[in-house]
Write a protein that holds these residues in place. Sequence first.
Motif, PDB file in Angstrom:
ATOM      1  N   LEU B   6      -4.960  13.074  -7.097  1.00 33.13           N
ATOM      2  CA  LEU B   6      -3.512  13.266  -7.183  1.00 33.13           C
ATOM      3  C   LEU B   6      -3.110  13.891  -8.510  1.00 33.13           C
ATOM      4  O   LEU B   6      -2.218  14.738  -8.566  1.00 33.13           O
ATOM      5  CB  LEU B   6      -2.795  11.924  -7.010  1.00 33.13           C
ATOM      6  CG  LEU B   6      -2.737  11.368  -5.590  1.00 33.13           C
ATOM      7  CD1 LEU B   6      -2.158   9.964  -5.597  1.00 33.13           C
ATOM      8  CD2 LEU B   6      -1.915  12.270  -4.694  1.00 33.13           C
ATOM      9  N   LEU B  55       3.179   3.768  -7.670  1.00 35.37           N
ATOM     10  CA  LEU B  55       1.992   3.037  -8.086  1.00 35.37           C
ATOM     11  C   LEU B  55       2.339   1.594  -8.404  1.00 35.37           C
ATOM     12  O   LEU B  55       3.282   1.313  -9.143  1.00 35.37           O
ATOM     13  CB  LEU B  55       1.386   3.683  -9.341  1.00 35.37           C
ATOM     14  CG  LEU B  55       0.658   5.010  -9.143  1.00 35.37           C
ATOM     15  CD1 LEU B  55       0.217   5.546 -10.500  1.00 35.37           C
ATOM     16  CD2 LEU B  55      -0.542   4.839  -8.227  1.00 35.37           C
ATOM     17  N   LEU B  60      -3.241  -1.671  -9.404  1.00 36.86           N
ATOM     18  CA  LEU B  60      -3.985  -0.420  -9.603  1.00 36.86           C
ATOM     19  C   LEU B  60      -5.280  -0.689 -10.373  1.00 36.86           C
ATOM     20  O   LEU B  60      -5.245  -1.175 -11.505  1.00 36.86           O
ATOM     21  CB  LEU B  60      -3.128   0.579 -10.395  1.00 36.86           C
ATOM     22  CG  LEU B  60      -3.799   1.919 -10.720  1.00 36.86           C
ATOM     23  CD1 LEU B  60      -3.989   2.753  -9.459  1.00 36.86           C
ATOM     24  CD2 LEU B  60      -2.974   2.703 -11.744  1.00 36.86           C
ATOM     25  N   LEU B 137     -12.805   2.773  -3.640  1.00 34.07           N
ATOM     26  CA  LEU B 137     -11.831   3.297  -2.682  1.00 34.07           C
ATOM     27  C   LEU B 137     -12.348   3.175  -1.256  1.00 34.07           C
ATOM     28  O   LEU B 137     -11.577   2.926  -0.328  1.00 34.07           O
ATOM     29  CB  LEU B 137     -11.493   4.756  -3.018  1.00 34.07           C
ATOM     30  CG  LEU B 137     -10.633   4.937  -4.267  1.00 34.07           C
ATOM     31  CD1 LEU B 137     -10.563   6.399  -4.673  1.00 34.07           C
ATOM     32  CD2 LEU B 137      -9.223   4.377  -4.043  1.00 34.07           C
ATOM     33  N   GLY B 142      -6.323   2.708  -1.029  1.00 39.34           N
ATOM     34  CA  GLY B 142      -5.321   2.726  -2.092  1.00 39.34           C
ATOM     35  C   GLY B 142      -5.638   3.747  -3.172  1.00 39.34           C
ATOM     36  O   GLY B 142      -6.199   4.813  -2.895  1.00 39.34           O
ATOM     37  N   PHE B 143      -5.276   3.397  -4.421  1.00 42.44           N
ATOM     38  CA  PHE B 143      -5.431   4.304  -5.552  1.00 42.44           C
ATOM     39  C   PHE B 143      -6.475   3.766  -6.527  1.00 42.44           C
ATOM     40  O   PHE B 143      -6.785   2.575  -6.520  1.00 42.44           O
ATOM     41  CB  PHE B 143      -4.099   4.457  -6.304  1.00 42.44           C
ATOM     42  CG  PHE B 143      -2.984   5.000  -5.464  1.00 42.44           C
ATOM     43  CD1 PHE B 143      -2.817   6.370  -5.320  1.00 42.44           C
ATOM     44  CD2 PHE B 143      -2.098   4.146  -4.818  1.00 42.44           C
ATOM     45  CE1 PHE B 143      -1.791   6.886  -4.549  1.00 42.44           C
ATOM     46  CE2 PHE B 143      -1.063   4.648  -4.049  1.00 42.44           C
ATOM     47  CZ  PHE B 143      -0.916   6.031  -3.902  1.00 42.44           C
ATOM     48  N   LEU B 145      -7.563   4.546 -10.835  1.00 46.53           N
ATOM     49  CA  LEU B 145      -7.419   5.320 -12.069  1.00 46.53           C
ATOM     50  C   LEU B 145      -8.776   5.394 -12.752  1.00 46.53           C
ATOM     51  O   LEU B 145      -9.389   4.363 -13.046  1.00 46.53           O
ATOM     52  CB  LEU B 145      -6.396   4.637 -12.996  1.00 46.53           C
ATOM     53  CG  LEU B 145      -6.235   5.245 -14.387  1.00 46.53           C
ATOM     54  CD1 LEU B 145      -5.663   6.665 -14.310  1.00 46.53           C
ATOM     55  CD2 LEU B 145      -5.335   4.365 -15.257  1.00 46.53           C
ATOM     56  N   LEU B 177      -6.283  10.385 -11.401  1.00 41.01           N
ATOM     57  CA  LEU B 177      -5.677   9.448 -10.459  1.00 41.01           C
ATOM     58  C   LEU B 177      -6.170   9.812  -9.066  1.00 41.01           C
ATOM     59  O   LEU B 177      -5.842  10.885  -8.548  1.00 41.01           O
ATOM     60  CB  LEU B 177      -4.156   9.502 -10.527  1.00 41.01           C
ATOM     61  CG  LEU B 177      -3.429   8.517  -9.605  1.00 41.01           C
ATOM     62  CD1 LEU B 177      -3.780   7.070  -9.950  1.00 41.01           C
ATOM     63  CD2 LEU B 177      -1.919   8.728  -9.664  1.00 41.01           C
ATOM     64  N   ALA B 179      -6.999   8.835  -4.897  1.00 42.20           N
ATOM     65  CA  ALA B 179      -6.512   8.067  -3.740  1.00 42.20           C
ATOM     66  C   ALA B 179      -7.536   8.200  -2.630  1.00 42.20           C
ATOM     67  O   ALA B 179      -8.206   9.230  -2.513  1.00 42.20           O
ATOM     68  CB  ALA B 179      -5.157   8.589  -3.286  1.00 42.20           C
ATOM     69  N   ASP B 182      -4.773  11.003   0.491  1.00 44.66           N
ATOM     70  CA  ASP B 182      -3.342  11.181   0.275  1.00 44.66           C
ATOM     71  C   ASP B 182      -2.970  12.606   0.659  1.00 44.66           C
ATOM     72  O   ASP B 182      -3.528  13.566   0.092  1.00 44.66           O
ATOM     73  CB  ASP B 182      -2.997  10.912  -1.196  1.00 44.66           C
ATOM     74  CG  ASP B 182      -1.504  10.770  -1.403  1.00 44.66           C
ATOM     75  OD1 ASP B 182      -0.775  11.705  -1.014  1.00 44.66           O
ATOM     76  OD2 ASP B 182      -1.079   9.735  -1.934  1.00 44.66           O
ATOM     77  N   ALA B 185      -2.220  15.340  -1.971  1.00 40.09           N
ATOM     78  CA  ALA B 185      -3.236  15.804  -2.919  1.00 40.09           C
ATOM     79  C   ALA B 185      -3.654  17.241  -2.625  1.00 40.09           C
ATOM     80  O   ALA B 185      -3.751  17.652  -1.459  1.00 40.09           O
ATOM     81  CB  ALA B 185      -4.444  14.893  -2.872  1.00 40.09           C
TER      82      ALA B 185
END
Lengths: 370, 242
Positions: B6, B55, B60, B137, B142-143, B145, B177, B179, B182, B185
């Motif tokens: 992202l 977020l 996260l 993931l 989800g996300f 970092l 970042l 995902a 997504d 993206a």
Amino acid sequence: MPAPVHLAATGCLTTFGDLEGTFAGLSEGAWPFGSGPGWAPGDLPVAQVHADVGALDRHRTFALAKAALLPLYGLDGTGLAVVFATTTSAMLLGEDAIEQHVQGQPVEVGEDLLCSHLAHRGAESVGDWIGATGPRLVVSTACTSGTVAFGIGADLLRAGRCRRVLVVGADALCRTTVYGFRSLGAHTRTACRPFDVDRDGMSIGEGAGFALLELGEGETELAGVATRTDAHHLTAPEPGGEGLIRAIRAATRGFEPGEIDHVNAHATGTPTNDGVEARALAVAAPGAWISATKGATGHTLGAAGVIEAVLLAESMRRGIVPASRGCQNPIEGVAVANVPRARVQRLGVSVNLAFGGHNAALALRFRGAA
Amino acid sequence: MKATVLEHYAFSWPLSAPQEIPRPAAVEAGAWRRFSRVARLAAAAAAPVLDPAELDRDELPMFFGTGLGEYSSSYGFLKSLFTRGPAMASPLLFQNSVHNAAAGHLSIALGLRGPSETLCAGALTTLRTFERALCWLEANSGFALVVLADDVNGESADGWRLGGMMGEPGEGGAAFLLAAADPRAEATLELLPRSEHAMAASSRRAAPFFCTADAQAVSNALFAGGEHRFDYPGCTLVASRL
């Protein structure tokens, strides 16, 4: 449901020796703390490994790891990943180089010693020694490192990145940590008394532990691993223990708090840690028996999470909650015992807290005969 | 394993041309003073990629990779111990000496209360940190970092120079970042297995000791567009701009 992962083999090396000796030492035996190596300040009691491990590696941390792993020597390393947990890696020898350098002396050490700070050397050293061909990495989240390593290992297995995972935790006594905790005023000058109303600090120890993780159902399964962060203070836990509560709940997802039979607590013996932890455990694991093993092993830092998970698994296998040495008058509401207690344990949890406001919890499910 | 990207941001410079690290607006000046240099590099990279409003900073996960770790703080602590004695050893430098100090500082300054892991794999740190995030993931969706940072500066570089360990020292920070999937993206990262022949070839390549060189290269590739392959022992990291 994630694919099950189980502990196919476990072991450790502490001041009381191997797993058998260590489990016995949790409840009885010689006083574990002494004045330590020659460089250590004599007024700080530390728990030193007495076994002669020097022939295994010139770096003591890696030698401790290999000594603990001797029962696995000869293991097929094909597709074996190594997740190594440590705080200071091989810093003990690196300190010699830095001392010579800052005092203006010629540095009489080679590249190997200058690189001893590099944490990844632990995974490389153990991986080469055992012939592991899978991914190798080091997790270094200070005192939670060992617990975190289990979660990384389980995910590597489930993602098909390897066939098996060797989780190893090791840390040797060194000046950085002994004098560092002394500088923070966190090290006891008397005795480590976890959860005792008169506790006054931690005692550093050294040691190593390992667990071989495999996919599939087994006698002792890894039910969950989770970390959560306080975002509060770099060295002090959030007073309400919310981060630890969230980590325990995430690691035991699918279970009720009342189902937790036994918690191997972080229980360093510092007034702050044990107070916060007691409050958190009362919420997240009501009714559980608590064991605090650092009163016997000392705080082995990056190795602690692995050693304590191994001791928890052994406790569940034997159906015995060990005593908590050093705790004579427990904080109100903390169910620690000064003698071992027979108790069937189906769900056990091991927790650790660390610098960085870090909280980690690991849950084990015992499926064997009670 | 594959994830969408992202946001990403990376910077680095050689030790011979050091630059001041800009303090992100999200980090208070008082906190910034307590940050180690690694933490500053990490924060300067991470803050810009944390913009998406949805977020959940309570959940996260942050995967922080560092090849060298907090060498500068460790060196500084030991210098204070060896030159001024135990009574004057610096507790501030000690608390900054643990490898996850930067992740801890970031957590406090940016309000990140989710899972956090600090990973070290030498020259493979960027690869292993991405691998860990992709595994996460795959298991959790989800996300995620990913932050990478390494510092080499001033006195701390002396040890490396003395040992002849680093031909061209440098430092930097990078953040990604990710995902699980997504639709917004415009880029992806994928980890693919490699053949034995490729493994043998890649193991001979000379790798830098600081991890941000690889992270910078991945970020540059994502900006450049097209598909870029980064070969490592046993696997290939593929960075693609859609």
